[in-house]
Enzyme design. Structure first.
Site, PDB file in Angstrom:
ATOM      1  N   GLY A   2       0.844  -1.182   0.000  1.00  0.00           N
ATOM      2  CA  GLY A   2       0.000   0.000   0.000  1.00  0.00           C
ATOM      3  C   GLY A   2       0.877   1.228   0.000  1.00  0.00           C
ATOM      4  N   GLY A   3       0.213   2.377   0.090  1.00  0.00           N
ATOM      5  CA  GLY A   3       0.966   3.625   0.084  1.00  0.00           C
ATOM      6  C   GLY A   3       1.914   3.712   1.264  1.00  0.00           C
ATOM      7  CB  VAL A  18       1.771  -5.767   5.179  1.00  0.00           C
ATOM      8  CG1 VAL A  18       1.568  -6.515   6.491  1.00  0.00           C
ATOM      9  CG2 VAL A  18       1.312  -4.344   5.335  1.00  0.00           C
ATOM     10  CG  ASP A  53      -4.486   6.142   5.226  1.00  0.00           C
ATOM     11  OD1 ASP A  53      -5.319   6.503   4.368  1.00  0.00           O
ATOM     12  OD2 ASP A  53      -3.581   5.318   4.994  1.00  0.00           O
TER      13      ASP A  53
END
Lengths: 88, 1244
Positions: B26-27, B31, B138
């Site tokens: 992701g941004g 992970v 977020d």
């Protein structure tokens, strides 16, 4: 078996090996020998190879050797398709 | 951004976290699934790579991580650690189970109560975090983890503490930077224009989440810049406009949360949680969380795709869906279409309408959905439709200026939807409402006339015309509209309005779908009239939903239960029970899941009961239908439900026998039931037979009868059937008789009958026939004696095995085992023995032991290991073996420095007491500890010191010192020197007479033999080693248990090397027993490892699982890297053979890392060999060669021929054909030297 590619030697060699494994009660090795025999037999006797592959798969699966059982399963599937195609 | 090449799988961060595989990107980074070597647990690690301003970022993240660590809330995912490894910053978090909200939203919007529950839980987390001064910034569906905890939905908010990343990105290049974050749809307006963020930013995001849950998509979607512009400028379409069933308060809340100006949003997340809690209910979450995403699939636009995906929910309705689809397409080209969708209760009309909603959503066709009911009269549905329509299309008000006041007068709800202002400009027609409420003369509208009527209309007609005008205005701009009215049978007059629309607006882009129950609809009902009038009209489609075919039930079940396969006959029995009605089927499945009767076993679903439980909701629904029937018919149906037990139908003649009413009347009443879809009429063998449309209906009617009356009737039926059967073979009647006996409570008779049936079924190889009967009997068989029940369980197990249903057989055998415990009857023992035989054929040894009445210690079952494990875990090192010296005890438990201390103390004591022999023994011990610690020089010094101490004195302990020196040299790899020392020791020993035997001489002779064994083992001379160890054991008999157990372990090693697998297993068994009894957990773990290795050679792979688990549990409590590596190598090999390749790779990597950290070369070689095998299996021959080469190098150095052979074989297989012969030849020569037949087999 009379073939010129040495299949007969390989088959017999595997048979000896299989007996050896049998005497050591090395079940997985017996299954692996059957699988190898099926491969050797395929060009000469499709049905016989199919039977051996099925035996190998059942034996290996029962023992829990799934990786090798899956390989045997793949061979069974391939041989079944070829057998069907031949019958049709 | 992170470059994945920087972070390869297998990399270890801070020498603690092994990155095993990527979970997602992701941004905010990548992970990984990782393993924490220190705490030995699996974790998730977010690795953040190179970012502009990384120093600032690191400071920010460190600060946030510290703050988040201070938060304690069950809905918040904690951060274990924030750290850096080289250039990489990383955060360590727990590894979560469950699914993200994104997964749940993939198929479409959620039920409103569930959406509110998710929102409520998130709001509570936010309230807590905001209270501590932490802002998320977020929040999006990907950051919410949903799981079921104790049957309740549990939402956890992830990625708290990552806001510095967002800040750094946002600080980049304004809105362009926001775009780079990848999810501009979830930014708040203030984030887009670069303003200050505060807790209300999170509330905006909560509004977005709720919006998406309710509507199925965020309010603004599209390409980057356009979305950002929309976020700052455009007003989102209100969710209620897109979801008509949304409560108004929720609609307002979402709109408030999405206010552009933060000050206009609610001030506190806690308040939002309270407001949401009124609508929150997470009970539907369980179904959705286990339901695969595809099962809630919707229609999509486009030819072939339609056919594939439109069947997401309404299984078995392909034809109807296609027809609806065609009508929707036609309506779009300004040709009003009317669909009359009828069917009995539970046929799936509403499900079809749900599918239509999804289809319209995806085609951007607005849909207004309503339902008729008696309370709101004929105008009720249209009030809802017009209110929702005006909300969505406010511009339509412009066409309604003239009649706005009248419309608002008739439909006050329209006042707030734009028409209010228009209405206030003009007074409504004073006669309109008065006329409406009075009994106005009803006239049918004149056909073919549009609004330009010349005659005076009645008030009712004028209201009708208002509705037509309003609907016409809604579609005036040519945009298509769909309108659905559910339950239309409840208010026939509404249907008249539909007909009016149909006739008045033929050229409108409108699709009207009217759904209704047609069973029991009187012939003069408006719907019947409509059906007749429009039967052949080209713009009208009549769809009658009948029962779903049995062959569709497999898919239906798969939809309800997820991807797992249901048991073979489960779909068939569900079809029988539900009578082909999907709603009934769904309710039955749900009830069975909730009551725990539908269980997943060995990958397939299995109903652990004879009958599907009927949920209360279904009973109430069906009872409601029965209440509408006249009393005479209900009585007939009740009697019929008794007669139909077992067969599902009853003969008219039999019913007439039990009723006093005239036959004609009975026939007429039953005809009514047939018309209502409750019964079907057949002619079978000259008799009229009625069958219930579903077994559930029959059961509901049947259960409604008073128990005493019911039993009496069943007894009567059973007696009558007995007379009819009289020894004749009649399967149907046999089944019916059995069912009557069960219902009448005649269990003894039913048992005899069932046993006979089971025997017959077994003889005829038709197990299914008897199984359902046995299972039904066993459900009510508690009053039968234990022997009889046991007999039934055994019969069930035999039949289940016959049809190869291991799950069912296992369940029956487990119940049999439980029954055996109830009584000491000798007949039970026999049944137990037979059951044990079955269990063995299924490979269930523990169960077989239990059925034989064996306690765990009687058999060599996994329970033995388990019991030993529990006992060992409870043992404290010092208290474990009272007879041992303190030093030995510490030594045994791996506390080597304490052992050395204890031996030193003992040596000092012996010195002060001038006991030379004891001092020499302690020197031997000290040498042993030093050797174990790897301090070989120091170990040899102890021996030298002892030998100098002895000088020329004559003592047998000198032999012990020679033996110890030889063992040390063996361990250090100096085999020649060891041989010399053994020779010297042997010669010295010979100077002491063998007879009479003394314990001292025996002890040193045993030590000498043990050292000899070690030397032979190191040389690969297995037979010689076996002899030496056997001699050692003979000398050691009855003396030191610990030493003996260790020798047995070595003996087993030697036997395994020689290929004597069964002998090795015997030795290991004995060694394990001793080690277990003494609490030597290290020794026990080693014993287990060797046992697993031998079992693998014998192909007993599955049997090794339990032992491996026990070994893994042991190493968890032992802090010994060498053992950890050893066990994990064996575990990895086991996983690999079981085709669990990625896990095997993980275990191998863990073992390698641990072994290399501990400098354990032997274990390292084994781990490398395994890694090579894994790489080979995964199709990475280069890696395989590299790992195997490494293994061979180390193994050659250490003389580990077995590993060397394995490595060479891997290399051969991974090499091109040309290089293979050489490698195989090497393997063969190694194998010949080793002489192990199993390795010879491998090579061969």
């Amino acid at each position: 078996m009379g073939s010129g590619d040495g299949a007969s030697d390989e088959y017999v060699g595997l048979e000896v090996l299989s007996n050896q494994a049998q005497s050591l009660v090395a079940q997985r090795h017996v299954g692996l020998c059957q699988l190898a025999q099926a491969v050797v037999l395929t060009p000469h006797d499709l049905r016989g190879a199919l039977d051996l592959a099925k035996l190998a798969e059942t034996r290996l699966r029962r023992l829990g050797a799934m990786l090798e059982a899956d390989r045997a399963g793949e061979l069974v599937a391939e041989l079944t398709i070829r057998d069907r195609a031949r019958t049709l | 951004m992170v470059h994945t090449s920087l972070v390869q799988d297998g990399r270890i961060l801070r020498e603690r976290y092994v990155l095993e595989r990527e979970l997602g990107q992701g941004g905010a980074g990548v992970v990984y699934h990782a393993f924490d070597l220190v705490d030995e647990r699996e974790v998730a690690i977010r690795v953040i790579g190179d970012h502009p301003g990384r120093d600032l970022l690191e400071v920010g993240l460190r600060y946030e991580a510290k703050q988040v660590r201070g938060l304690e809330h069950p809905g918040l995912v904690p951060i274990f650690e924030f750290n850096r490894d080289g250039d990489l910053l990383f955060l360590v978090m727990p590894l979560l189970e469950g699914r993200t909200l994104r997964d749940l939203l993939l198929p479409g919007p959620l039920p409103i109560p569930l959406a509110a529950e998710i929102g409520r839980q998130v709001a509570e987390v936010l309230a807590h975090a905001h209270g501590e001064g932490v802002i998320h910034r977020d929040l999006k569906p990907e950051n919410l983890n949903l799981s079921m905890v104790d049957g309740a939905l549990h939402v956890r908010v992830m990625d708290f503490g990552l806001s510095p990343i967002a800040d750094v990105q946002a600080a980049g290049e304004g809105s362009q930077a926001a775009l780079s974050m990848g999810t501009p749809e979830y930014l708040a307006p203030e984030q887009v224009w670069g303003g200050d963020t505060d807790p209300r930013t999170d509330l905006y995001a909560l509004g977005l989440l709720l919006y998406e849950c309710i509507v199925g998509r965020p309010p603004f979607v599209g390409t980057g810049q356009a979305v950002l512009q929309a976020i700052t400028e455009a007003t989102p379409v209100r969710p209620a406009v897109l979801r008509t069933d949304l409560p108004r308060a929720l609609d307002l809340l979402v709109v408030e949360l999405l206010a552009k100006d933060p000050s206009r949003r609610p001030g506190d997340a806690g308040d939002v949680a309270k407001r949401l809690s009124l609508y929150a209910d997470g009970s539907t979450a369980a179904t959705l969380l286990i339901e695969p995403a595809r099962s809630r699939g919707a229609w999509t636009l486009g030819g072939e795709a339609d056919a594939r995906t439109m069947l997401g929910k309404a299984i078995g309705r392909d034809r109807e869906l296609r027809a609806l689809d065609a009508r929707l397409t036609t309506a779009r080209s300004s040709r009003l279409q009317l669909v009359l969708l009828s069917g009995a209760i539970g046929m799936g009309k509403t499900t079809l309408l749900d599918e239509l909603v999804l289809a319209c959503q995806q085609r951007s066709i607005e849909l207004l959905r309503t339902r008729a009911d008696e309370d709101h009269g004929r105008l009720g549905p249209f009030e809802e439709v017009l209110t929702a329509g005006m909300a969505r299309r406010p511009e339509a008000a412009g066409d309604l200026v003239e009649i706005a006041a009248d419309l608002v007068e008739v439909f006050p709800a329209l006042n707030r939807e734009g028409l209010g202002e228009l209405a206030s400009r003009r007074e409504p027609d004073p006669q309109l409402f008065a006329g409406l409420s009075a009994a106005a003369p009803r006239r049918r509208p004149r056909r073919g006339v549009r609004t330009e009527v010349t005659r005076e209309l009645s008030p009712r007609e004028r209201v009708d015309m208002l509705i037509v005008r309003a609907v016409e205005a809604l579609v005036a701009d040519g945009r298509p509209l769909a309108l659905t009215i559910d339950d239309a049978h409840l208010c026939g007059e509404t249907v008249e309005l539909v007909e009016l629309l149909f006739r008045r607006l033929p050229h409108s882009p409108l699709l009207i779908v009217v759904a209704y129950q047609d069973d029991g609809l009187p012939p003069n009902h408006a719907l019947r009239r409509l059906e007749r009038c429009l039967r052949a009209h080209p713009r009208c489609l009549r769809q009658r939903l009948g029962p779903i075919a049995p062959e569709r039930y497999d898919r239906l079940l798969a939809q309800f239960l997820g991807s797992e396969q249901p048991e073979l006959d489960l779909a068939e029995s569900l079809h029988h029970q539900s009578g082909g009605r999907p709603l009934f089927a769904r309710e039955l499945v749900r009830a069975a899941l909730e009551s725990g009767l539908l269980i997943r076993r060995e990958g397939s679903w299995y109903l652990d009961a004879a009958l599907w439980p009927v949920p209360r909701s279904l009973r109430v629904q069906l009872a409601g239908t029965l209440n509408e029937l006249e009393d005479g018919l209900v009585t007939a149906l009740r009697t019929g439900s008794v007669l139909a037990v077992g067969s599902g139908g009853f003969e008219l003649g039999h019913l007439a026998e039990l009723h006093t009413r005239p036959r004609n009347l009975l026939v007429r009443q039953l005809e009514h039931a047939v018309n209502r879809g409750m019964l079907t009429e057949h002619r079978e063998g000259g008799a009229v037979v009625y069958r219930f449309s579903s077994e559930v209906l029959r059961r509901v009617i049947h259960d409604d009868i008073h128990e005493a009356a019911r039993r009496k009737l069943h007894r009567f039926c059973a007696a009558r059937l007995r007379k009819i059967i009289r020894g004749e073979e009649d399967v149907a009647r046999d089944d019916a008789l059995f069912a009557h006996l069960l219902e009448a409570g005649e269990l003894a008779d039913a048992r005899t009958w069932a046993v006979a049936l089971a025997q017959r079924a077994a003889a005829e190889h038709r197990p299914l026939r008897a199984l359902s009967k046995l299972s039904a009997l066993l459900e009510v068989a508690d009053s039968l004696p234990a022997v009889e029940r046991a007999e039934l369980y055994l019969a069930s197990a035999e039949l289940e095995l016959m049809r190869k249903e291991h799950g069912g057989a296992l369940s029956a055998l487990q119940r049999l085992a439980a029954t055996l415990d109830e009584s000491d009857d000798s007949r039970l023992e026999q049944l137990g023995t037979r059951g044990a035989g079955l269990a063995r054929t299924m490979g269930k040894r523990q169960l077989a032991d239990r059925l034989l009445g064996l306690r765990p210690q009687d058999g060599h079952s996994a329970e033995l290991e388990l019991a030993a494990k529990v006992e060992l875990a409870a043992l404290r090192p010092v208290s474990s073996a009272r007879s041992m010296s303190v030093g030995d005890n510490h030594f045994m438990h791996g506390e080597l420095s304490r052992a050395r201390e204890a031996y030193e103390n003992a040596r000092r004591r012996a010195k002060s007491e001038r006991d030379l022999d004891e001092e020499l023994r302690q020197l031997c011990n000290l040498s042993r500890v030093a050797s174990k610690l790897g301090h070989y020089e120091s170990a040899l010094n102890y021996c030298r010191e002892g030998l100098e101490l002895v000088g020329s004195r004559r003592t047998v302990e000198r032999v012990g010192l020679w033996a110890q020196a030889a063992e040390t040299h063996c361990a250090a790899g100096f085999l020649d020197r060891a041989w010399g020392e053994l020779q010297a020791g042997g010669a010295d020993l010979e100077t002491y007479p063998r007879e009479p035997r003394t314990p001292e001489r025996d002890a040193v002779a045993a030590a000498l033999e043990r050292s000899a064994g070690a030397l032979f083992l190191a040389r690969g001379e297995a037979e010689a080693a076996i002899e030496a160890y056997e001699r050692c054991l003979a000398l050691n008999a009855g003396q030191q248990r610990w030493t003996a157990s260790s020798v047995r372990l070595h003996l087993a090693q030697a036997r395994a090397l020689a290929g004597d697998a069964s002998g090795a297993l015997r030795s290991l068994e004995r060694a394990a027993k001793d080690k277990g009894a003494m609490g030597d957990r290290r020794g026990l773990a080693r014993t287990y490892c060797l046992r697993v290795r031998i079992m693998r050679d014998l192909g007993m792979i599955e049997d090794a699982s339990d032992i491996l688990d026990a070994a893994r549990d042991l190493v968890k409590v032992l802090d010994e890297p060498r053992l950890f590596a050893l066990v994990h190598v064996e575990y990895g090999r086991h996983l690999l053979l079981g085709a669990r390749v990625p896990e095997a790779g993980g275990a191998a990597r863990r073992a390698r890392d641990m072994a290399s950290r501990a400098g354990a070369q032997a274990e390292l070689a084994r781990a490398e060999e395994l890694l090579g095998l894994v790489a080979l299996t995964e199709g990475r021959p280069e890696d395989a060669r590299r790992h195997a080469g490494e293994a061979v190098t180390i193994a050659d150095k250490l003389g580990m021929r077995e590993v060397s052979i394995g490595g060479l074989l891997v290399m051969a297989e991974a090499s091109p054909a040309g290089g293979r012969p050489e490698l195989l030849a090497r393997a063969r020569s190694e194998s010949e030297v080793l002489g192990n037949p199993f390795r010879e087999l491998d090579v061969a």
